[in-house]
Design a protein around this motif. Structure first.
Motif, short mmCIF file in Angstrom:
data_model
loop_
_atom_site.label_atom_id
_atom_site.label_comp_id
_atom_site.label_asym_id
_atom_site.label_seq_id
_atom_site.Cartn_x
_atom_site.Cartn_y
_atom_site.Cartn_z
N GLU A 66 -10.37 23.93 -13.43
CA GLU A 66 -10.53 24.97 -12.42
C GLU A 66 -9.49 26.08 -12.61
O GLU A 66 -9.68 27.19 -12.12
CB GLU A 66 -10.39 24.37 -11.01
N LYS A 67 -8.44 25.75 -13.30
CA LYS A 67 -7.39 26.72 -13.57
C LYS A 67 -6.86 26.50 -14.98
O LYS A 67 -6.68 25.35 -15.41
CB LYS A 67 -6.25 26.55 -12.54
N LYS B 256 -13.69 20.43 -17.33
CA LYS B 256 -13.69 20.50 -15.86
C LYS B 256 -12.43 21.18 -15.30
O LYS B 256 -11.93 20.79 -14.24
CB LYS B 256 -13.85 19.11 -15.25
N HIS C 98 -8.58 17.36 -16.70
CA HIS C 98 -8.19 18.27 -15.63
C HIS C 98 -7.31 17.61 -14.57
O HIS C 98 -6.64 18.28 -13.80
CB HIS C 98 -9.45 18.83 -14.95
N SER D 294 -18.20 29.78 -17.41
CA SER D 294 -16.89 29.47 -16.85
C SER D 294 -16.48 30.38 -15.69
O SER D 294 -15.49 30.09 -15.02
CB SER D 294 -15.81 29.54 -17.94
N ASN E 101 -3.29 20.55 -15.14
CA ASN E 101 -2.80 21.60 -14.25
C ASN E 101 -1.31 21.45 -13.93
O ASN E 101 -0.63 22.43 -13.64
CB ASN E 101 -3.61 21.60 -12.94
N ASN F 118 -16.29 25.50 -18.09
CA ASN F 118 -15.29 25.01 -17.14
C ASN F 118 -15.52 25.71 -15.80
O ASN F 118 -15.77 26.92 -15.78
CB ASN F 118 -13.88 25.28 -17.64
N PRO F 119 -15.42 25.00 -14.69
CA PRO F 119 -15.65 25.62 -13.37
C PRO F 119 -14.42 26.39 -12.89
O PRO F 119 -13.82 26.05 -11.86
CB PRO F 119 -15.97 24.43 -12.49
N LEU F 120 -14.04 27.44 -13.60
CA LEU F 120 -12.84 28.20 -13.25
C LEU F 120 -13.03 28.90 -11.90
O LEU F 120 -14.07 29.49 -11.62
CB LEU F 120 -12.54 29.24 -14.33
N ILE F 121 -11.98 28.83 -11.08
CA ILE F 121 -12.02 29.53 -9.80
C ILE F 121 -11.15 30.79 -9.85
O ILE F 121 -11.15 31.59 -8.91
CB ILE F 121 -11.55 28.62 -8.66
N LYS G 6 -18.22 30.53 -10.79
CA LYS G 6 -17.69 30.15 -9.48
C LYS G 6 -16.72 31.18 -8.92
O LYS G 6 -16.27 31.03 -7.77
CB LYS G 6 -16.99 28.78 -9.58
#
Length: 360
Positions: free
Chosen positions: A179-180, A177, A152, A222, A156, A198-201, A225
């Motif tokens: 986020e996008k 990991k 990660h 995923s 990105n 995955n901690p997608l925002i 969050k």
């Protein structure tokens, strides 16, 4: 069949089942101790392909192997980096497994020689950056990148050359990991997409609209969050409209009253998504037509080549037959044996020397 024979068959069956279970699970038991441990790579045939198995040998580099291998399993070793020359001697590799090494660096041209590569598994490593050339491999269909927790840091900002030429059908980015989600551009062949754990925002429907062949997506663990549940509505709606199967560990948020009251996509949003989707379909049709035309051309060329070979072979056989027919009468004449001395003398040519002529 007597009782002793039946008992022996049962015992043999139990041993066979136990061995199979231990082989499949790679268990370590008393039975496993009896079999010798591998100390070097072995070459074997699997699925009509020739492969090399080097798993679990704790090797720090790939040793010299036979250049004709099509499968390379180098899992569970201590490989740190892939250089531009790592696979130059193995251009025929179709299936490459580098699971659970210590990979952190991959040279930009490391996979360039592998034009026939179909499956690449880089799971369970510490990869920092992905080479762009990997996404231009003409035969790559299955790419596993799961459990690369440092990926990660650079993915990105990954600037890929688009469109991606690799005909990816399966892409696994689980537990990286993220986020996008990366901007892959158009992936017209993608069927399975795993972005779970995955901690997608954020999750955008536009990202999936460029995957017009998508049939299954895994977003388990995923979307927890993403606080605003209404942000999920366009993507979930897109999945439903296009019959995309979705794996999710907890559907409570999607079945909530809050989610149902979220506004639907506007007409303009739907037009944009459909435009992206149609562009993807056009790319797929173009690729499919090119592939079909190429396959047809190869069939026609192959048929013509086969016809010419058969025609030349027929001409050769006719030529040999004519030569044989010409030689046969001469051979028969040579093999005729005169029955008496008079016949033998009659067969001799009448040749008069110069002295006989002068006498006349």
């Amino acid at each position: 069949m007597d009782i002793l024979t039946m008992n022996r068959i049962k015992v043999d069956s139990l041993i066979l089942v136990l061995w199979a279970c231990c082989t499949l699970t790679r268990c370590s038991s008393d039975v496993d101790v009896l079999s010798p441990k591998l100390t070097r790579c072995t070459h074997e045939r699997a699925y009509d392909m020739y492969g090399a198995y080097c798993g679990g040998l704790r090797l720090e580099k790939i040793p010299n192997l036979k250049s004709s291998i099509e499968i390379l399993d180098f899992s569970e070793n201590r490989l740190n980096e892939l250089q531009a020359s790592t696979f130059t001697n193995y251009p025929n590799i179709k299936f490459l497994y580098l699971v659970e090494n210590q990979l952190y660096r991959i040279d930009e041209n490391a996979f360039a020689p592998l034009i026939y590569l179909q499956t690449l598994d880089l799971s369970n490593n510490v990869i920092l950056q992905l080479p762009q050339t990997m996404f231009q491999l003409p035969s790559l269909r299955n790419l596993y990148l799961k459990n690369n927790p440092l990926l990660h840091l650079s993915i990105n900002n990954l600037q890929l050359r688009k469109p991606i030429n690799a005909p990816l059908e399966l892409l696994d980015l689980s537990n990286c990991k993220l986020e996008k989600l990366p901007n892959w551009g158009t992936l017209p062949h993608l069927v399975q997409y795993n972005i779970s754990h995955n901690p997608l925002i954020t999750i955008d429907a536009q990202h999936f609209a460029s995957m017009c062949g998508l049939k299954k997506v895994d977003i388990s663990k995923s979307i927890d969050k993403i606080e605003n549940v209404c942000e999920l509505k366009p993507t979930i709606h897109w999945f439903q409209v296009n019959a995309i199967s979705m794996d999710l560990d907890d559907y409570a948020r999607l079945n909530s009253k809050e989610f149902n009251e979220c506004p639907s996509m506007t007409e303009n949003d739907l037009i944009v998504l459909n435009t992206t989707h149609h562009t993807c379909r056009s790319m797929y049709s173009k690729f499919h037509n090119t592939f079909t035309s190429r396959r047809t051309w190869l069939k026609v060329t192959g048929g013509l080549a086969g016809f010419l070979v058969c025609f030349m072979l027929l001409l050769y056989i006719m030529h040999r037959y004519n030569v044989a027919q010409t030689k046969t009468p001469a051979e028969k004449i040579k093999k005729v044996t005169p029955k008496n001395e008079n016949d033998r003398d009659a067969a001799k040519p009448i040749l008069n020397d110069s002295s006989d002529v002068s006498r006349l």
